[in-house]
Design an enzyme around this catalytic site. Structure first.
Site, PDB file in Angstrom:
ATOM      1  N   LYS A 166      54.189  56.855  81.027  1.00 35.27           N
ATOM      2  CA  LYS A 166      54.193  58.058  80.197  1.00 35.27           C
ATOM      3  C   LYS A 166      52.783  58.325  79.664  1.00 35.27           C
ATOM      4  O   LYS A 166      52.105  57.421  79.182  1.00 35.27           O
ATOM      5  CB  LYS A 166      55.166  57.890  79.035  1.00 35.27           C
ATOM      6  CG  LYS A 166      55.470  59.173  78.261  1.00 35.27           C
ATOM      7  CD  LYS A 166      56.611  58.915  77.268  1.00 35.27           C
ATOM      8  CE  LYS A 166      57.077  60.200  76.616  1.00 35.27           C
ATOM      9  NZ  LYS A 166      56.050  60.763  75.722  1.00 35.27           N
ATOM     10  N   VAL A 167      52.349  59.571  79.769  1.00 35.49           N
ATOM     11  CA  VAL A 167      51.033  59.981  79.266  1.00 35.49           C
ATOM     12  C   VAL A 167      51.224  61.184  78.350  1.00 35.49           C
ATOM     13  O   VAL A 167      51.894  62.148  78.721  1.00 35.49           O
ATOM     14  CB  VAL A 167      50.083  60.342  80.420  1.00 35.49           C
ATOM     15  CG1 VAL A 167      48.740  60.812  79.864  1.00 35.49           C
ATOM     16  CG2 VAL A 167      49.883  59.143  81.342  1.00 35.49           C
ATOM     17  N   GLU A 195      47.107  66.775  70.108  1.00 34.93           N
ATOM     18  CA  GLU A 195      47.830  66.260  68.943  1.00 34.93           C
ATOM     19  C   GLU A 195      46.852  65.882  67.833  1.00 34.93           C
ATOM     20  O   GLU A 195      47.083  66.185  66.652  1.00 34.93           O
ATOM     21  CB  GLU A 195      48.672  65.052  69.344  1.00 34.93           C
ATOM     22  CG  GLU A 195      49.878  65.399  70.197  1.00 34.93           C
ATOM     23  CD  GLU A 195      50.637  64.205  70.694  1.00 34.93           C
ATOM     24  OE1 GLU A 195      51.733  64.400  71.244  1.00 34.93           O
ATOM     25  OE2 GLU A 195      50.144  63.059  70.547  1.00 34.93           O
ATOM     26  N   SER A 221      18.878  70.362  36.183  1.00 34.78           N
ATOM     27  CA  SER A 221      20.091  69.916  35.506  1.00 34.78           C
ATOM     28  C   SER A 221      21.097  69.562  36.594  1.00 34.78           C
ATOM     29  O   SER A 221      21.063  70.145  37.689  1.00 34.78           O
ATOM     30  CB  SER A 221      20.656  71.025  34.613  1.00 34.78           C
ATOM     31  OG  SER A 221      21.987  70.739  34.230  1.00 34.78           O
ATOM     32  N   SER A 222      21.985  68.644  36.309  1.00 35.32           N
ATOM     33  CA  SER A 222      23.081  68.396  37.255  1.00 35.32           C
ATOM     34  C   SER A 222      23.823  69.690  37.553  1.00 35.32           C
ATOM     35  O   SER A 222      24.349  69.882  38.662  1.00 35.32           O
ATOM     36  CB  SER A 222      24.056  67.367  36.683  1.00 35.32           C
ATOM     37  OG  SER A 222      23.414  66.143  36.429  1.00 35.32           O
ATOM     38  N   ASN A 223      23.841  70.589  36.565  1.00 31.72           N
ATOM     39  CA  ASN A 223      24.636  71.807  36.699  1.00 31.72           C
ATOM     40  C   ASN A 223      24.076  72.805  37.713  1.00 31.72           C
ATOM     41  O   ASN A 223      24.806  73.682  38.172  1.00 31.72           O
ATOM     42  CB  ASN A 223      24.758  72.494  35.333  1.00 31.72           C
ATOM     43  CG  ASN A 223      25.502  71.640  34.333  1.00 31.72           C
ATOM     44  OD1 ASN A 223      25.971  70.549  34.670  1.00 31.72           O
ATOM     45  ND2 ASN A 223      25.603  72.107  33.105  1.00 31.72           N
ATOM     46  N   THR A 277      27.409  64.968  37.549  1.00 32.28           N
ATOM     47  CA  THR A 277      26.266  64.394  36.837  1.00 32.28           C
ATOM     48  C   THR A 277      26.019  62.947  37.232  1.00 32.28           C
ATOM     49  O   THR A 277      24.864  62.514  37.365  1.00 32.28           O
ATOM     50  CB  THR A 277      26.481  64.495  35.314  1.00 32.28           C
ATOM     51  OG1 THR A 277      26.574  65.878  34.945  1.00 32.28           O
ATOM     52  CG2 THR A 277      25.354  63.835  34.543  1.00 32.28           C
ATOM     53  N   PRO A 320      13.706  58.484  35.287  1.00 34.46           N
ATOM     54  CA  PRO A 320      14.742  59.233  36.022  1.00 34.46           C
ATOM     55  C   PRO A 320      14.904  60.666  35.540  1.00 34.46           C
ATOM     56  O   PRO A 320      15.031  61.588  36.360  1.00 34.46           O
ATOM     57  CB  PRO A 320      16.011  58.417  35.788  1.00 34.46           C
ATOM     58  CG  PRO A 320      15.556  57.063  35.408  1.00 34.46           C
ATOM     59  CD  PRO A 320      14.241  57.240  34.718  1.00 34.46           C
ATOM     60  N   SER A 362      53.153  55.448  75.798  1.00 30.42           N
ATOM     61  CA  SER A 362      54.341  54.859  75.188  1.00 30.42           C
ATOM     62  C   SER A 362      54.269  53.345  75.243  1.00 30.42           C
ATOM     63  O   SER A 362      53.779  52.761  76.214  1.00 30.42           O
ATOM     64  CB  SER A 362      55.604  55.340  75.913  1.00 30.42           C
ATOM     65  OG  SER A 362      56.748  54.668  75.436  1.00 30.42           O
ATOM     66  N   SER A 363      54.784  52.718  74.200  1.00 33.93           N
ATOM     67  CA  SER A 363      54.859  51.262  74.177  1.00 33.93           C
ATOM     68  C   SER A 363      56.092  50.743  74.899  1.00 33.93           C
ATOM     69  O   SER A 363      56.220  49.547  75.129  1.00 33.93           O
ATOM     70  CB  SER A 363      54.875  50.769  72.723  1.00 33.93           C
ATOM     71  OG  SER A 363      56.022  51.282  72.057  1.00 33.93           O
ATOM     72  N   HIS A 366      58.162  84.752  72.234  1.00 34.59           N
ATOM     73  CA  HIS A 366      59.302  84.040  71.643  1.00 34.59           C
ATOM     74  C   HIS A 366      59.661  82.794  72.459  1.00 34.59           C
ATOM     75  O   HIS A 366      60.820  82.353  72.469  1.00 34.59           O
ATOM     76  CB  HIS A 366      60.540  84.945  71.540  1.00 34.59           C
ATOM     77  CG  HIS A 366      60.323  86.192  70.753  1.00 34.59           C
ATOM     78  ND1 HIS A 366      60.494  86.257  69.393  1.00 34.59           N
ATOM     79  CD2 HIS A 366      59.918  87.436  71.141  1.00 34.59           C
ATOM     80  CE1 HIS A 366      60.231  87.478  68.970  1.00 34.59           C
ATOM     81  NE2 HIS A 366      59.863  88.218  70.014  1.00 34.59           N
TER      82      HIS A 366
END
Length: 459
Positions: A319-320, A326, A134-136, A101, A125, A313-314, A183
């Site tokens: 490294k990639v 992800e 109605s809001s409903n 509402t 309004p 990587s920091s 598996h």
């Protein structure tokens, strides 16, 4: 009145509202009451709400329930909201009254104030902007409308593009035979296009499931008003508003076939969320396959190389990481969580009204938005550009002891197991060991053990 605030009045009394705000007292009370998340309702929801307010004003004028000039003034502002304007005037938190509402009144107040100022007419309004509503019924209808539009405009095109990209990559790799895995262990060979084809089929099935539920989203609660009886609404209002929305959007909107159910439940939203969850499950599976196929580059499978998008990587130079799969997997996890919240919200209807409508709206639109963006990223930044590492695929395939499965019908399972164990222990091709342990000649073994032939065996 002060420099920064003006005094507004509603049925509960007076309160201060920011002087520059277009909303009124009911919105301000909601802002003060629901200082919870700092997140307003989604923009897609508010734009759909603008569409509904515009359509309702037009229909009310057609039915002689509003003066034409008043309806025109309301439509003008509502259409601006539908176009994405004035969204800064919707500060009500998404964690608010369960019927929504506060957001409905927020729209009514903003539209009334702006329309009245521009037209120099007295526009109320409730009496004018909310006429016959109605809001409903407005908020459930807005959930359906906004979700249907976002699926049609964003998610479905993104899925179609992803399917096309996967199928193109499949055609390009139809000659590549690789080791199958069950598996996470070596299994019989298949072609890379068969593996990719499974992805395309999964996504197509999920897309078809979403489309199958669109008719339910296109049934709107408008015309039901407070409890489903349609009190204070013209008997033709719901159908006329739905027809106008259909004409404007190109989607087949219609009145709900049961207004009481449309207010008391959110079954269509719950069902659509479940299908979005199914899509999330599919995308997570594909993302995980991509991560495994990309693993390495030396100590993993190394079957493909995903595009190098950023340093991974920091601390480890060069490294990639598979950042897009992800990110997509995280989106999928969020969508699954959203689905749980929507399911809880869906059962939160007491008698004639669901009272978690803003939660359902926010989470459903969030899932659609996230999935559309994630599908596009997976399409354009992962699948479209990965490179196939043929040598890394072919070398283990030649040594795969499971190829001996192709000899089962000739030499039996037990003898095949002996050959496979010896081939694995001696790191030798199955064909060479089978030459020593069976009476089959090389041409016969080459035919039976040909990996490409095993991807489409004869009956």
């Amino acid at each position: 009145m002060t420099e920064q605030f003006r005094i507004e009045k509603d049925s509960l009394g007076e309160l201060r509202v920011p002087a520059a705000a277009h909303y009124g007292a009911q919105t301000q009370r909601a802002v003060e009451n629901f200082a919870i998340s700092g997140q307003p309702m989604p923009a897609a929801f508010l734009r759909a709400l603008g569409l509904i307010k515009s359509a309702c004003a037009a229909v009310n004028a057609e039915l002689d329930l509003l003066p034409g000039a008043v309806a025109t003034a309301i439509q003008e502002v509502a259409d601006e909201i539908a176009a994405g304007e004035h969204l800064d005037q919707f500060p009500v938190d998404r964690f608010q009254t369960g019927s929504g509402t506060s957001t409905n009144m927020n729209a009514n107040e903003v539209i009334a104030r702006l329309a009245g100022a521009r037209s120099a007419l007295e526009i109320h309004p409730n009496d004018h902007v909310n006429c016959g509503q109605s809001s409903n019924d407005v908020i459930p209808a807005t959930i359906h409308l906004s979700a249907a539009l976002q699926i049609e405009k964003r998610l479905s095109p993104a899925l179609a593009s992803l399917i096309a990209t996967i199928e193109r990559r499949a055609r390009e790799s139809a000659d590549i035979v690789k080791t199958g895995r069950t598996h996470l262990m070596d299994a019989m060979p298949l072609r890379l296009d068969q593996e990719l084809g499974a992805w395309a089929a999964q996504i197509r099935h999920a897309s078809q499931g979403i489309q199958a539920l669109m008719p339910a989203l296109q049934r709107l609660a408008l015309g039901a008003t407070a409890v489903g009886t349609g009190v204070n609404a013209h008997p033709q209002a719901g159908a006329r508003v739905a027809a106008r929305l259909a004409q404007r959007t190109g989607l087949a909107f219609s009145p709900s076939d049961n207004y009481f159910a449309a207010l008391a439940t959110q079954d269509a939203a719950v069902a659509m969320s479940g299908q979005l969850k199914t899509l999330a499950v599919t995308l997570m599976k594909i993302s995980n396959d991509l991560r495994w196929m990309n693993s390495g580059p030396l100590a993993g499978l190394g079957e493909i190389s995903l595009p190098a998008l950023q340093p991974g990587s920091s601390i480890m130079p060069g490294k990639v990481n598979p950042v897009i799969p992800e990110a997509v997997a995280m989106v999928c996890a969020q969508v699954m969580g959203n689905d749980v919240a929507i399911a809880v919200g869906g059962q939160s209807g007491n008698f004639q009204l669901n009272v978690m409508l803003p939660l359902i709206a926010s989470n459903l639109l969030h899932s659609i938005e996230l999935l559309a963006a994630a599908v596009t990223a997976l399409d354009e930044k992962a699948i479209a550009g990965f490179q196939v590492q043929r040598e890394n695929i072919e070398a283990p395939l030649r040594r795969n002891p499971v190829l001996v499965t192709a000899l089962n019908r000739v030499i039996g399972y037990e003898r095949g197991a002996e050959i496979a164990k010896r081939a694995y222990a001696e790191a030798r091709p199955v064909l060479e060991v089978a030459l020593e342990m069976t009476d089959l000649d090389r041409p016969t073994l080459e035919r039976l053990l040909d990996p490409a032939g095993l991807t489409a065996p004869e009956a």
